[in-house]
Design an enzyme around this catalytic site. Structure first.
Site, PDB file in Angstrom:
ATOM      1  N   ALA A  73       0.806  -1.225   0.000  1.00 28.88           N
ATOM      2  CA  ALA A  73       0.000   0.000   0.000  1.00 28.88           C
ATOM      3  C   ALA A  73       0.835   1.270   0.000  1.00 28.88           C
ATOM      4  O   ALA A  73       0.376   2.311  -0.459  1.00 28.88           O
ATOM      5  CB  ALA A  73      -0.928  -0.006   1.207  1.00 28.88           C
TER       6      ALA A  73
ATOM      7  N   GLN B  92      -7.285  -1.076   5.317  1.00 30.28           N
ATOM      8  CA  GLN B  92      -7.836  -1.712   6.521  1.00 30.28           C
ATOM      9  C   GLN B  92      -9.261  -2.214   6.305  1.00 30.28           C
ATOM     10  O   GLN B  92      -9.857  -2.797   7.214  1.00 30.28           O
ATOM     11  CB  GLN B  92      -7.810  -0.728   7.707  1.00 30.28           C
ATOM     12  CG  GLN B  92      -6.417  -0.341   8.158  1.00 30.28           C
ATOM     13  CD  GLN B  92      -5.684  -1.459   8.902  1.00 30.28           C
ATOM     14  OE1 GLN B  92      -6.264  -2.475   9.293  1.00 30.28           O
ATOM     15  NE2 GLN B  92      -4.393  -1.289   9.094  1.00 30.28           N
TER      16      GLN B  92
ATOM     17  N   CYS C 177       2.731   1.358  12.134  1.00 27.22           N
ATOM     18  CA  CYS C 177       3.461   1.931  11.000  1.00 27.22           C
ATOM     19  C   CYS C 177       4.166   3.212  11.375  1.00 27.22           C
ATOM     20  O   CYS C 177       5.124   3.598  10.745  1.00 27.22           O
ATOM     21  CB  CYS C 177       2.538   2.217   9.840  1.00 27.22           C
ATOM     22  SG  CYS C 177       0.923   1.604  10.060  1.00 27.22           S
TER      23      CYS C 177
ATOM     24  N   HIS D 225      -0.892  -8.192   3.190  1.00 30.51           N
ATOM     25  CA  HIS D 225      -0.618  -8.713   4.542  1.00 30.51           C
ATOM     26  C   HIS D 225      -1.646  -8.267   5.572  1.00 30.51           C
ATOM     27  O   HIS D 225      -1.639  -8.748   6.696  1.00 30.51           O
ATOM     28  CB  HIS D 225       0.811  -8.365   4.983  1.00 30.51           C
ATOM     29  CG  HIS D 225       1.065  -6.922   5.288  1.00 30.51           C
ATOM     30  ND1 HIS D 225       1.216  -6.458   6.571  1.00 30.51           N
ATOM     31  CD2 HIS D 225       1.190  -5.844   4.485  1.00 30.51           C
ATOM     32  CE1 HIS D 225       1.460  -5.142   6.540  1.00 30.51           C
ATOM     33  NE2 HIS D 225       1.443  -4.758   5.291  1.00 30.51           N
TER      34      HIS D 225
ATOM     35  N   THR E 172       9.718  -6.754 -12.527  1.00 29.78           N
ATOM     36  CA  THR E 172       9.212  -8.125 -12.622  1.00 29.78           C
ATOM     37  C   THR E 172       8.216  -8.375 -11.493  1.00 29.78           C
ATOM     38  O   THR E 172       8.497  -8.059 -10.336  1.00 29.78           O
ATOM     39  CB  THR E 172      10.385  -9.129 -12.527  1.00 29.78           C
ATOM     40  OG1 THR E 172      11.312  -8.786 -13.550  1.00 29.78           O
ATOM     41  CG2 THR E 172       9.918 -10.568 -12.700  1.00 29.78           C
TER      42      THR E 172
HETATM   43  N1  PMP Z   1      -2.639   2.582   4.652  1.00 33.31           N
HETATM   44  C1  PMP Z   1      -3.120   2.133   5.812  1.00 33.31           C
HETATM   45  C2  PMP Z   1      -4.474   2.606   6.262  1.00 33.31           C
HETATM   46  C3  PMP Z   1      -2.398   1.220   6.579  1.00 33.31           C
HETATM   47  O1  PMP Z   1      -2.905   0.766   7.744  1.00 33.31           O
HETATM   48  C4  PMP Z   1      -1.121   0.790   6.110  1.00 33.31           C
HETATM   49  C5  PMP Z   1      -0.281  -0.198   6.916  1.00 33.31           C
HETATM   50  N2  PMP Z   1      -0.227   0.043   8.261  1.00 33.31           N
HETATM   51  C6  PMP Z   1      -0.645   1.291   4.901  1.00 33.31           C
HETATM   52  C7  PMP Z   1      -1.434   2.190   4.193  1.00 33.31           C
HETATM   53  C8  PMP Z   1       0.708   0.890   4.354  1.00 33.31           C
HETATM   54  O2  PMP Z   1       0.731  -0.460   4.044  1.00 33.31           O
HETATM   55  P1  PMP Z   1       2.104  -1.237   3.712  1.00 33.31           P
HETATM   56  O3  PMP Z   1       2.945  -1.140   4.959  1.00 33.31           O
HETATM   57  O4  PMP Z   1       1.676  -2.606   3.414  1.00 33.31           O
HETATM   58  O5  PMP Z   1       2.771  -0.555   2.587  1.00 33.31           O
END
Ligand code: PMP
Length: 386
Positions: free
Chosen positions: A71, A181, A328, A203, A239
């Site tokens: 994401a 989410q 995060c 994930h 790739t």
């Molecule tokens: N957007 C939201 C709302 C998230 O909760 C997260 C992951 N915590 C992300 C984006 C980023 O996802 P990723 O770490 O898989 O790049």
């Protein structure tokens, strides 16, 4: 002691079917999907199958799905790629004060490049008001980015209403939804939201890490972030992560099976139960408690007077894994921007714990967590400086 994993908003345990698919694909389908020989065609077929499965679930066209590394890449591409591409049409872009850093940082970068950014405020329930968005839209607006489910509180934005409003003002404004989410907890249908771009990360729904996808509506103009070999119709060079993509589509297939609605209902029941039980502990502030405006899997609460990390490690000593705010942002120390924007006081921000469930979470586990809290919270409060 059995582990109780309540950090599913940070990441989820891959399903056995998913790890099985990833291993099998990695061992047996090792060709490069761009190669012209049989091994390449075999790998390309895996990608095609995954695209078909994802497109069918989202009720969109196959050509509208693009694989990413997750994401963070998805959000960066959607925001930077559209804003820069539409620069001539206007330099005004809109987002909210609730967004994940992978949305907030691209907006800050664009602000440095001269874009005018409006950051919408949430109310105390963590919701963006459609009338605030309506007032913010102007003739120069080219992009609006709003998350679907908040990663710290579970608050659900009224994305369908926001999408309708944007399109009634100007159908050329790109509406991007970070639905990371929401996948696996709600049905995500880009058309119902009037979304032009939607971001997902595997994930978060029991798939592998480092893989995700973007839905980009046919005809929407967005520049690629990664350029090179021209894979994925030039939208995303590099790739493709064939085993990861196979695992991601397997995860979606397993999660959105016929038992999906029932499992979501069970999680909402567990959430209500947990919130009720938390209410029996003194001086606990729950954020976005009302299930009518939240996803089923997240409860955030402040245990006033106790630093988040202290309680997190006490719970860990009982085998309970939670987050202090959002995982995060733990690489970037600081208090939650989103909860501060919702009006949370410094003392509340200092003491937040996020509990996030999955379909595997059991009532008995939550009851054991409540027992741990009832022991640790009063004990730790004895050491608070008055
Ligand atoms: N957007 C939201 C709302 C998230 O909760 C997260 C992951 N915590 C992300 C984006 C980023 O996802 P990723 O770490 O898989 O790049």
């Amino acid at each position: 002691m059995d582990m109780i994993y309540l950090d599913n908003a940070a990441t989820t345990r891959p399903l056995d079917e998913v790890s099985g698919t990833v291993c099998e694909t990695m061992k047996n389908v090792f060709g490069n999907p761009s190669s012209k020989h049989m091994k390449g065609i075999e790998a390309e077929a895996v990608l095609k199958e995954a695209v078909g499965r994802i497109a069918a679930l989202l009720k969109v066209q196959e050509k509208e799905i693009f694989f990413t590394s997750g994401a963070t890449e998805g959000n960066n591409t959607a925001i930077i790629g559209t804003a820069r591409r539409k620069k001539r049409a206007g330099m005004h872009i809109i987002t909210t004060k609730l967004e994940h850093p992978s949305v907030r940082e691209p907006f800050l970068k664009l602000e440095d490049e001269g874009f005018r950014v409006t950051y919408l405020d949430p109310d105390e329930k963590g919701l963006i008001s459609p009338s605030d968005l309506e007032n913010a839209l102007d003739d120069e607006t080219t992009l609006v980015s709003v998350m679907y489910v908040h990663n710290e509180t579970g608050a659900l934005q009224p994305v369908e209403e926001l999408g309708k409003l944007i399109k009634s003002r100007n159908k050329d404004i790109c509406f991007h939804v970070d639905a990371v989410q929401a996948f696996g907890k709600l049905k995500v249908l880009p058309k119902a939201m009037n979304a032009d771009i939607v971001t997902a990360s595997a994930h978060k729904f029991h798939g592998p890490k480092g893989v995700g996808f973007l839905y980009i509506k046919d005809g929407v103009k967005c520049d690629p972030l990664l350029v090179g070999g021209g894979q994925q119709k030039n939208m995303r060079s590099g790739t493709e992560n064939v085993p990861g993509i196979a695992g991601m589509s397997k995860a979606l297939e397993c999660i959105y099976d016929e038992g999906f609605e029932e499992r979501v209902k069970e999680q909402y029941d567990l959430r209500s139960h947990f919130i009720r039980e938390l209410g029996s502990i003194e001086n606990v502030k729950i954020f976005c408690g009302d299930s009518a405006y939240t996803a089923p899997h997240i409860v955030s609460a402040s245990f006033l007077g106790i630093k988040s990390e202290v309680l997190l490690h006490q719970l860990e000593s009982d085998g309970v894994f939670v987050s202090s705010g959002s995982a995060c942002s733990s690489n970037k120390p600081g208090l939650s921007f989103s909860l501060a924007a919702m009006g949370a006081a410094k003392e509340e921000l200092d003491s937040i714990i996020r509990f996030s469930f999955s379909y595997e979470t059991k009532k008995e586990e939550l009851d054991r967590v409540i027992e741990s809290l009832k022991t640790h919270v009063p004990f730790l409060r004895q050491f608070v400086r008055k």
